[in-house]
Motif scaffolding. Sequence first.
Motif, PDB file in Angstrom:
ATOM      1  N   ASP A   1     -41.461   9.093   6.292  1.00 22.32           N
ATOM      2  CA  ASP A   1     -40.818   8.141   7.192  1.00 22.32           C
ATOM      3  C   ASP A   1     -39.741   7.342   6.478  1.00 22.32           C
ATOM      4  O   ASP A   1     -38.654   7.122   7.001  1.00 22.32           O
ATOM      5  CB  ASP A   1     -41.871   7.182   7.767  1.00 22.32           C
ATOM      6  N   LEU A   2     -40.065   6.944   5.246  1.00 22.66           N
ATOM      7  CA  LEU A   2     -39.120   6.141   4.475  1.00 22.66           C
ATOM      8  C   LEU A   2     -37.856   6.945   4.188  1.00 22.66           C
ATOM      9  O   LEU A   2     -36.731   6.449   4.345  1.00 22.66           O
ATOM     10  CB  LEU A   2     -39.793   5.705   3.178  1.00 22.66           C
ATOM     11  N   LEU A   3     -38.049   8.204   3.801  1.00 22.28           N
ATOM     12  CA  LEU A   3     -36.900   9.066   3.519  1.00 22.28           C
ATOM     13  C   LEU A   3     -36.051   9.260   4.757  1.00 22.28           C
ATOM     14  O   LEU A   3     -34.823   9.194   4.713  1.00 22.28           O
ATOM     15  CB  LEU A   3     -37.394  10.422   3.004  1.00 22.28           C
ATOM     16  N   LEU A   4     -36.733   9.482   5.864  1.00 21.09           N
ATOM     17  CA  LEU A   4     -36.032   9.708   7.118  1.00 21.09           C
ATOM     18  C   LEU A   4     -35.202   8.498   7.504  1.00 21.09           C
ATOM     19  O   LEU A   4     -34.035   8.615   7.904  1.00 21.09           O
ATOM     20  CB  LEU A   4     -37.066  10.007   8.206  1.00 21.09           C
ATOM     21  N   LEU A   5     -35.794   7.339   7.334  1.00 21.56           N
ATOM     22  CA  LEU A   5     -35.091   6.103   7.678  1.00 21.56           C
ATOM     23  C   LEU A   5     -33.864   5.931   6.792  1.00 21.56           C
ATOM     24  O   LEU A   5     -32.765   5.613   7.270  1.00 21.56           O
ATOM     25  CB  LEU A   5     -36.048   4.913   7.515  1.00 21.56           C
TER      26      LEU A   5
ATOM     27  N   PRO B   1     -35.589   5.623  15.640  1.00 20.68           N
ATOM     28  CA  PRO B   1     -35.805   4.790  14.449  1.00 20.68           C
ATOM     29  C   PRO B   1     -36.944   3.787  14.621  1.00 20.68           C
ATOM     30  O   PRO B   1     -37.640   3.469  13.664  1.00 20.68           O
ATOM     31  CB  PRO B   1     -34.469   4.079  14.260  1.00 20.68           C
ATOM     32  N   ILE B   2     -37.154   3.316  15.845  1.00 28.48           N
ATOM     33  CA  ILE B   2     -38.197   2.312  16.006  1.00 28.48           C
ATOM     34  C   ILE B   2     -39.572   2.923  15.749  1.00 28.48           C
ATOM     35  O   ILE B   2     -40.462   2.274  15.193  1.00 28.48           O
ATOM     36  CB  ILE B   2     -38.151   1.629  17.390  1.00 28.48           C
ATOM     37  N   ALA B   3     -39.730   4.182  16.116  1.00 30.27           N
ATOM     38  CA  ALA B   3     -41.023   4.828  15.869  1.00 30.27           C
ATOM     39  C   ALA B   3     -41.251   4.951  14.365  1.00 30.27           C
ATOM     40  O   ALA B   3     -42.343   4.712  13.863  1.00 30.27           O
ATOM     41  CB  ALA B   3     -41.067   6.190  16.533  1.00 30.27           C
ATOM     42  N   ILE B   4     -40.168   5.308  13.635  1.00 29.43           N
ATOM     43  CA  ILE B   4     -40.295   5.416  12.179  1.00 29.43           C
ATOM     44  C   ILE B   4     -40.698   4.079  11.596  1.00 29.43           C
ATOM     45  O   ILE B   4     -41.639   3.984  10.791  1.00 29.43           O
ATOM     46  CB  ILE B   4     -38.955   5.866  11.554  1.00 29.43           C
TER      47      ILE B   4
ATOM     48  N   ILE C   1     -38.416  -2.737   4.226  1.00 24.85           N
ATOM     49  CA  ILE C   1     -38.265  -1.790   5.337  1.00 24.85           C
ATOM     50  C   ILE C   1     -37.527  -2.448   6.498  1.00 24.85           C
ATOM     51  O   ILE C   1     -36.668  -1.833   7.137  1.00 24.85           O
ATOM     52  CB  ILE C   1     -39.648  -1.283   5.806  1.00 24.85           C
ATOM     53  N   ALA C   2     -37.863  -3.715   6.731  1.00 25.06           N
ATOM     54  CA  ALA C   2     -37.200  -4.429   7.826  1.00 25.06           C
ATOM     55  C   ALA C   2     -35.699  -4.492   7.586  1.00 25.06           C
ATOM     56  O   ALA C   2     -34.892  -4.272   8.492  1.00 25.06           O
ATOM     57  CB  ALA C   2     -37.776  -5.831   7.964  1.00 25.06           C
ATOM     58  N   ILE C   3     -35.319  -4.764   6.333  1.00 28.86           N
ATOM     59  CA  ILE C   3     -33.894  -4.843   6.002  1.00 28.86           C
ATOM     60  C   ILE C   3     -33.241  -3.477   6.173  1.00 28.86           C
ATOM     61  O   ILE C   3     -32.150  -3.334   6.734  1.00 28.86           O
ATOM     62  CB  ILE C   3     -33.717  -5.353   4.548  1.00 28.86           C
TER      63      ILE C   3
ATOM     64  N   GLY D   1     -45.100  12.832  15.454  1.00 26.22           N
ATOM     65  CA  GLY D   1     -44.033  13.484  14.693  1.00 26.22           C
ATOM     66  C   GLY D   1     -42.755  13.573  15.506  1.00 26.22           C
ATOM     67  O   GLY D   1     -41.675  13.275  15.003  1.00 26.22           O
ATOM     68  N   THR D   2     -42.884  13.951  16.780  1.00 21.62           N
ATOM     69  CA  THR D   2     -41.674  14.116  17.585  1.00 21.62           C
ATOM     70  C   THR D   2     -40.975  12.794  17.834  1.00 21.62           C
ATOM     71  O   THR D   2     -39.765  12.762  17.987  1.00 21.62           O
ATOM     72  CB  THR D   2     -41.993  14.747  18.952  1.00 21.62           C
TER      73      THR D   2
END
Lengths: 467, 497
Positions: A443-447, A357-360, A228-230, A351-352
């Motif tokens: 979250d992963l998909l969004l990122l 990206p940092i929140a995700i 995730i970090a990468i 959610g909002t």
Amino acid sequence: MWYIAKRELYDNFNSLRFALATVLLLGLMLTNAVVHLHEHPKRIQKYNASINESLTDLTSRADNLYTLAQEGPGLLYKKPSTLRFCADGGEPFLPNVVGGAFLWSISGGLRGFWRLNYPSTTPNLTDIRPNVTKVDWAFIIGYVLSLIAILFTFDTVSGERERGTLRLILANPIPRHTVLIGKFLGALISVGIPLALAVLMNLLVISTSSAVQIGADAWGRLGIIFFIAILYASLFLALGLLVSARVSRSAVSLVILLLIWVTFVVFVPSTLASIAGGFSSPMSTDELWQRRGELYAKRWERYDAYFAERVERSKEIQFKGEHVIAEAEEQERVNEEHLAQQIAQVKFARGTTRISPIAISQHLFESFAGTGFERHLQFLENTKTHARQFRKFIADTDSGDPESSHIIGIREGMSEKPVNPAAIPKFEDTLSLSKDFNAAAVDLLLLTLFVIVLLSGAYLAFVRVEV
Amino acid sequence: MLKTLIRRELLDNLMTFRFAAVLLITLLLVVVNTVVLTQDYEQRLESYNDSVKRHRQDLRNSKTYSTAYLFIDRAPNPLSIFNVGLDKRLGNYIGIYHGFMPTLWDARMHGTDNPFIAFFSSIDIVFVFEVILSLMGLIFAYDAIAGERERGTLRLILAQPIGRGQILLAKYISAMACLLVPLILSLLFALLLLTRSIPLSTADFLRIAGIVLTSFAYLSLFYLIGLLISVATPRTGTALMLAMFVWGFLILVYPNLIRVTVNPGGDIQARVKTAHNQIQQIIDEYERERQKFLENEGIAGETSEFSKALGFYHQADVNPVTLTTYIENMSVISEIRPDFEKYVPVAKRYYNFVLPLATRTVEKAWRIRKQALDEIYVRQARMDRILLKLSPVGIYDDATQAWAGTDLLGLRDFFEAAQRYRKIIIDYLYAKDAFSSREWFVADKGAVDWSTLPQFTFERSDVRTNAKRALPDMFLLLICNLVLFMAIVLIFIKSEV
């Protein structure tokens, strides 16, 4: 492509920013490891001590099934995560215990049955030290690594254009997208190397200590966290490439990037959450007490009305038992409703903040480290399951006693035999990866989506670049 | 010549993209956050008003002195919008009672409907400035010298009959003039939004002026840091990179590291324990004297008829963590049975003896507790603050907190006022002979009249006190500015073109 990536790599390795980034990341990760080693054993010790205390308490009630049923399973503790160093997730602020409250007397000689009672939070009202963010992986990667990623890419295209080397590269028979991908990979590797070094050192320090054990499951989680970090870093690299390709001068490119970074990373999460939190107003504590009081009063009105007439003895016990159980259930339901409204508000606010990206990444780190809000919800779910199990156990044990008249809720109607302490279901808080993964999938998909969009943006911008 | 230079620089700066971008971002962030913060403040004010009303109602409903709950509330500070400091974090209401010394460690919190929402850290205007102004200062400064050197225009300027110090001064003045635009403009917008719903006094405006002044010094400090980097590095790219690393370290990393470096040691536990034992001894002594009195009167024992007749509730306790000392003496009865009427004179004597004793005991314990709390909590917080001051952010934060009155001292003012109010209440009780009155324990012959009870009022410290508290930090900022400027001049004079 590899040739370009390699060239980028050599360029970066010799630069001041690479050295600075490495030193910064190493220093932060080392601090993180040392602090974790210092704090975690204490946390575990405290957890074990509380669990034992709770257990002794439970065993002391086992000599009578009625007492056990009335006073409940005692305090249920949240298990501290081994990976707390990855994401603190506001854990010190979240309650680590769910209590079963019971009333000593609900008048008329009746005793109230236990019900789940959720403490809200544990704000430290005596803390006068300056407010700081915990230096965990989520902080190091969320803030520092993203800033480093921007500093590595702001001049990738615009710098080459300024120096005139872009013409040289494009004069070669290589398609533009290959150049771009080569540059992206080069930057990714040169950001990834300091990160990997820092992470390895962090884990080395943590795993050499005997006080903190990381299990096989936790290593898997660490792998996901690194991935995730990468992914998160590549988001900022792509953003850097995009801006760098669009803007003619690298200084301007960095200014734009920094302003975007400050807005989305530093300000958007808290500001948006504050705004979103204002949309709903959950039941206040006063309201909760008022509702509980009203329900309580109503229940007793019914009780008094019932006993206004003469009733048979057997029916009396039956009614009293039902009364006690209903009272406890009703109160528990209000408690749950109160909690659910609070949770809904926080969930909406969280959610909002997904715009940022940092929140995700924060949510993802928390899910996989087993800390934070989602984890807290899981813990609450676990306590509910345990409460059901416990009640079932009481009913089953009671029905196994031939002398009891099987009316749960009142002493006269229940078995008063001692219970085998080993048979009582014990609460053990568990963490399950599959549940975490479900919570984290969005979250992963969004990122990933963000990364893809930004990369294609960078590609389009680069294709249209005039040299 | 200086004027020409300043004009040139000013035009150069104003027409750039970075100026427009910085202006836009600052305005946006300040305005949005002001709206959010104003709403938050109004909510807190509403909850404060509710709480005051409720506490007044509770007091009016209490029939006897011993069962009365007198609470005072802390109003939210309107300047917490600028720097929230400890204003939202510490408790906002506290009990006033003769057997208890109110301190900030004992206050409790009302008005948080959903404490989980506190997950999301709130941003105040000073935080926005902390991040944005420093970034602005660096962005404007990094190419001031290095850029001219790269473009070769530095030679041209230096060929003119003008001192190098003057060139730097011209650059400094014009850049600061530019940077002031976003600062002042955004503050004006914020004030416009604020004053629509929150009435501010003249003193508040003066405090805000102090905050602006401090912001200016902070901004200038970061501009000079940028200038130093620009003078010392040959290329703009390197200068910018270095500036950003410095920024990341000073703003992001360092302030969050300080709590790691000074970890509370193990001796704190020991310190708490000794203080706890000392206070416990004082309480034991109180208990002995109380028992002696009871024995002399022949009414000792928890289950005695006397105790039953008066529905005694007695508790003397010290909290092992916060060292809160609490001595409670009350009677929970609605009337006295006719056959117990004979105990009334004894009860009056008892209360008249034990209540002043409890008051004295608590005050004696407070002297020990105060010292312990100072050594344990306050010293640690002060240590953190001093370490934090190694980064300009810490100095800026401290100074603005002092101006806003949301720092530790500002909040202590409230709790000192609470302690003074406790004294007033005790004097009032003495004056009314409340300790030896029947209304102390039972209300069957007339309830307590609360109408003459002195009211609690609290005024925030005046501007002069705020200024006095902020001055050392502002002075420190100024010194840093001067030292940096001198260093820059020295390096620039010695540098080759």
